[in-house]
Design an enzyme around this catalytic site. Structure first.
Site, PDB file in Angstrom:
ATOM      1  N   CYS A 103       3.113 -12.206 -11.701  1.00 14.07           N
ATOM      2  CA  CYS A 103       3.911 -13.322 -11.167  1.00 14.07           C
ATOM      3  C   CYS A 103       3.438 -13.635  -9.750  1.00 14.07           C
ATOM      4  O   CYS A 103       3.189 -12.726  -8.966  1.00 14.07           O
ATOM      5  CB  CYS A 103       5.393 -12.931 -11.138  1.00 14.07           C
ATOM      6  SG  CYS A 103       6.475 -14.279 -10.583  1.00 14.07           S
ATOM      7  N   CYS A 114       9.402 -12.295  -4.780  1.00 18.82           N
ATOM      8  CA  CYS A 114      10.791 -11.874  -4.616  1.00 18.82           C
ATOM      9  C   CYS A 114      10.794 -10.376  -4.280  1.00 18.82           C
ATOM     10  O   CYS A 114      10.176  -9.583  -4.997  1.00 18.82           O
ATOM     11  CB  CYS A 114      11.582 -12.145  -5.891  1.00 18.82           C
ATOM     12  SG  CYS A 114      11.483 -13.859  -6.411  1.00 18.82           S
TER      13      CYS A 114
END
Ligand code: SAH
Length: 359
Positions: free
Chosen positions: A112, A116
């Site tokens: 990804c 985060c």
């Protein structure tokens, strides 16, 4: 030369390919049904096709990009599959048995690109986007494992695009996969049974709203202010809360009568779980007049993430604060933590050997 991966082709694309082999159109329909309805994984099993055609297909195409590397079985019944693509990138899928209807959580990217801070997948970085076929195959293989080849799930299946990756940064292939899976002559999992989760790619939220047969939408918030969200989810700097929530507001116009937008909120002890955060979150949603529901997800810890899950009493109090301000909130039960299959734990890691089960 790159072989053709048949699981990536829409029905019209498959027809074109079959025609290019000099075969009649009805063969394309048989092959599509073989792949998506009967969920066959080899040409040899397609015994309704003549032997010569099966040989020709093997020469020009392959069915599958994914190879199953390992399968883990949680004590709560959840299964995690770790695949490799044909070019060696990891892909993970989670099968979650549930009372009413089982759920399959699929990945849209290998790794990804978002960073985060509370999510283990971020540590992989983006390896590559998955093709539509690699998305569809995850579901086919998980279904075959759970129910048996060609056996229909007795109560249907829900799909959630909440595995590794940011689905909206692979929008075209994701939407193609969802269309292929909805085909009545194939898997026949309609978009209404699919939920896609985004970390907040505002332009694609608006684009999704305009699609007639679209999946449901969930948006990951994790913080009620731009200041905190910038720290936890750097994507917020690109699409800050006012812009994100205005896209959500526009999206609401596309909701069906019984449909609601969902916000996910990971609960990190001492970071975003105070009473004040709860009031800020409720005010934020109320200010934008969003009639969404909020799913609270206790943080799933994993080394080396620097967070702890909020204690259950804290989560419950937070939920009550939201409810007291008219925001519907639910606590999401964590599934498959022991095999690193829960939200935010997918990073192509091995789980304890005792929980590995032969494929
Ligand atoms: N990139 C998309 C799709 C992933 S969905 C998105 O962010 O929405 C995965 C969900 O799990 C997101 O809501 C995310 O905020 C949440 N999550 C990530 N890491 C987590 C963790 N360690 N514990 C609990 N939830 C987590």
């Amino acid at each position: 030369m790159q072989p053709i991966y048949l699981s990536s082709l829409s029905q019209p694309e498959l027809s074109e390919f079959v025609e290019s082999l000099g075969e009649p159109a009805y063969r394309a329909r048989q092959i599509f049904a073989g792949l998506h309805q009967r969920r066959l994984r080899s040409f040899a099993e397609m015994t309704d096709l003549p032997k010569e055609l099966r040989a020709k297909l093997s020469e020009h195409a392959v069915i599958s990009s994914l190879t199953l590397e390992s399968r883990y079985l949680s004590t709560d019944g959840t299964r995690r599959y770790l695949f490799k693509t044909h070019d060696n990138f990891p892909v993970e899928t989670v099968f979650i048995p549930e009372e009413k209807r089982d759920t399959i959580c699929f990945s849209s990217q290998s790794g990804c690109p978002l960073q985060c801070t509370f999510c283990l997948t971020a540590q992989l970085g983006l390896l590559r986007n998955l093709t539509a076929g690699e998305i569809v195959e995850q579901i086919i293989i998980a279904l075959n494992d759970a129910y048996g080849v060609s056996v229909q799930p007795p109560r249907g299946t829900n799909l959630v695009g909440m595995g590794a990756g940011e689905p909206f940064l692979n929008f075209e292939e994701l939407m193609k996969a969802i269309r292929v899976m909805a085909e009545p002559s194939g898997l026949h999992i309609v978009a209404n049974r699919v939920t896609v989760s985004t970390a907040g790619v505002a332009p694609q939220i608006r684009e999704l709203a305009a699609i007639p047969d679209r999946p449901h939408l969930a948006v990951s918030l994790a913080a009620p202010t731009d200041k905190l969200r910038n720290e936890l989810m750097p994507i917020n700097k690109k699409w800050p809360l006012p812009e994100l929530l205005s896209a959500c507001k526009d999206f609401e116009k596309s909701l069906k009568p019984n449909e609601r937008l969902t916000f996910e909120y990971v609960m990190l002890a001492g970071v975003n779980d105070s009473d004040e955060h709860g009031r800020q979150l409720a005010n934020l949603l109320n200010r934008h007049e969003l009639s969404a529901k909020v799913n609270l997800i206790p943080h799933n810890p994993a080394e080396p993430l620097p967070y702890h899950p909020s204690p259950p009493e804290r989560v419950e109090l937070f939920r009550e604060i939201l409810e007291s301000k008219g925001v519907h909130a639910f606590v999401r039960k964590s599934r498959g933590r022991d095999i690193l299959a829960a939200c935010g734990q997918l990073a192509a890691r091995s789980a304890p050997e005792s929980l590995r089960s032969p494929c």
